[in-house]
Motif scaffolding. Structure first.
Motif, short mmCIF file in Angstrom:
data_model
loop_
_atom_site.label_atom_id
_atom_site.label_comp_id
_atom_site.label_asym_id
_atom_site.label_seq_id
_atom_site.Cartn_x
_atom_site.Cartn_y
_atom_site.Cartn_z
N SER A 68 0.76 -1.24 -0.05
CA SER A 68 -0.14 0.04 -0.20
C SER A 68 0.77 1.36 0.10
O SER A 68 0.47 2.35 -0.17
CB SER A 68 -0.97 0.12 1.22
N THR A 70 3.00 4.56 -0.99
CA THR A 70 3.18 5.57 -1.74
C THR A 70 3.93 6.75 -1.34
O THR A 70 3.81 6.84 -0.30
CB THR A 70 1.76 6.22 -2.52
N SER A 72 3.21 9.56 -2.33
CA SER A 72 2.32 10.86 -2.02
C SER A 72 1.53 10.79 -0.71
O SER A 72 1.10 11.73 -0.07
CB SER A 72 1.32 10.64 -3.02
N ASP A 73 1.81 9.80 -0.01
CA ASP A 73 0.97 9.37 1.32
C ASP A 73 1.99 9.44 2.58
O ASP A 73 1.49 9.25 3.62
CB ASP A 73 0.29 8.00 1.68
N SER A 75 4.19 10.85 5.78
CA SER A 75 4.05 11.84 6.74
C SER A 75 5.42 12.40 6.88
O SER A 75 6.20 11.55 6.97
CB SER A 75 3.40 11.09 7.92
N TYR A 246 0.70 8.18 7.30
CA TYR A 246 0.24 8.76 6.16
C TYR A 246 0.04 10.37 6.33
O TYR A 246 -0.02 10.66 7.45
CB TYR A 246 -1.09 8.30 5.85
N SER A 247 0.37 10.96 5.27
CA SER A 247 0.25 12.59 5.39
C SER A 247 -1.20 13.24 5.73
O SER A 247 -1.38 14.14 6.54
CB SER A 247 0.50 13.15 3.95
N ALA A 248 -2.18 12.31 5.49
CA ALA A 248 -3.55 12.68 5.83
C ALA A 248 -3.58 12.93 7.24
O ALA A 248 -4.37 13.76 7.76
CB ALA A 248 -4.57 11.62 5.29
#
Length: 253
Positions: A68, A70, A72-73, A75, A246-248
């Motif tokens: 999973s 990436t 882009s994700d 942190s 994750y960056s979220a």
């Protein structure tokens, strides 16, 4: 004529073109487009289908530890000590094309496997070949290969991918024969200017102590470290809460 065209496309195994052609036939608004526009859409559908199929094959062959992951994700919370600018610079994958190594270290649970897997996925997206091994499994395979005659084939296979990922390096002392096996892999890839990405709990400065054969250790470390790119991750373990990778999650606190 339409049915004959569809049958010919099917016979040529152009399934995506068939699907797009059917979609256009069923969509009245398509009549407003020019022949060139509609043809371009049909060709694009087949091209995208092949690109997706190739990516799927490359990812399957890569056998990434974290499927999973990436870029882009990622942190970039301060405690992780992950340099966002460095990640951005490396995302063009030129380091792989140049045969430079990527060394990622840090305490357990800080996202090392995630990071090397994310770069592996990015390489697959760029059409590069990737193979990922847990270090202990790779050395076991090579040890078994010495006995069953598959050693040379294994070494040959390890030469081929554009990026070779070795996860969990340095968890145990490498005995002399294992040192020699690792040297064969590292030396072959260095000679061919092929990149290796390694994740390890121990900082690079302590890797030398994991080799039982110090002479081979010198040769391996020189080939791994010279010209390499490094990340030293920090912070608390993320395994209890994978969302912290994750960056979220960065904007949630």
């Amino acid at each position: 004529m339409i049915n004959q065209t569809l049958e010919k496309l099917q016979a040529m195994k152009q399934a995506a073109m068939v699907a797009e052609y059917r979609r256009q036939l069923e969509t009245g608004a398509m009549n407003e487009l020019s022949f060139e526009e509609r043809l371009a859409m049909i060709v694009d559908a087949q091209w995208l289908s092949r690109q997706n199929a190739r990516l799927k094959r490359l990812l399957h062959t890569a056998n990434l530890r974290d499927t999973s992951a990436t870029l882009s994700d990622l942190s970039y919370k301060p405690e992780r000590m992950l340099d966002k600018n460095k990640v951005a610079r490396l995302s063009d994958l030129q380091w792989i094309r140049e045969g430079r190594n990527l060394l990622v270290t840090g305490p357990t649970g800080t996202g090392k496997t995630y990071l090397v897997s994310a770069f592996g996925r990015e390489a697959c997206r760029a059409g590069m070949t990737v193979r990922c091994y847990k270090m202990s499994r790779l050395l076991l395979n090579l040890s078994v290969g010495r006995g069953d005659g598959s050693y040379e084939k294994l070494i040959g296979d390890l030469k081929k991918p554009d990026l070779l990922i070795l996860d969990d390096f340095g968890l145990e002392t490498l005995q002399p024969l294992a040192c020699l096996d690792l040297y064969e892999v590292v030396d072959e890839r260095r000679t061919q200017k092929k990149a290796i990405a390694i994740s390890a709990q121990l900082p690079v400065s302590m890797w030398y102590g994991t080799f039982a054969d110090k002479t081979i250790a010198d040769a391996i470390m020189d080939r791994l470290v010279t010209g390499s790119v490094r990340f030293e991750l920090g912070g608390p373990t993320m395994r209890d809460d994978p969302a912290k990778l994750y960056s979220a999650d960065d904007t949630a606190n």
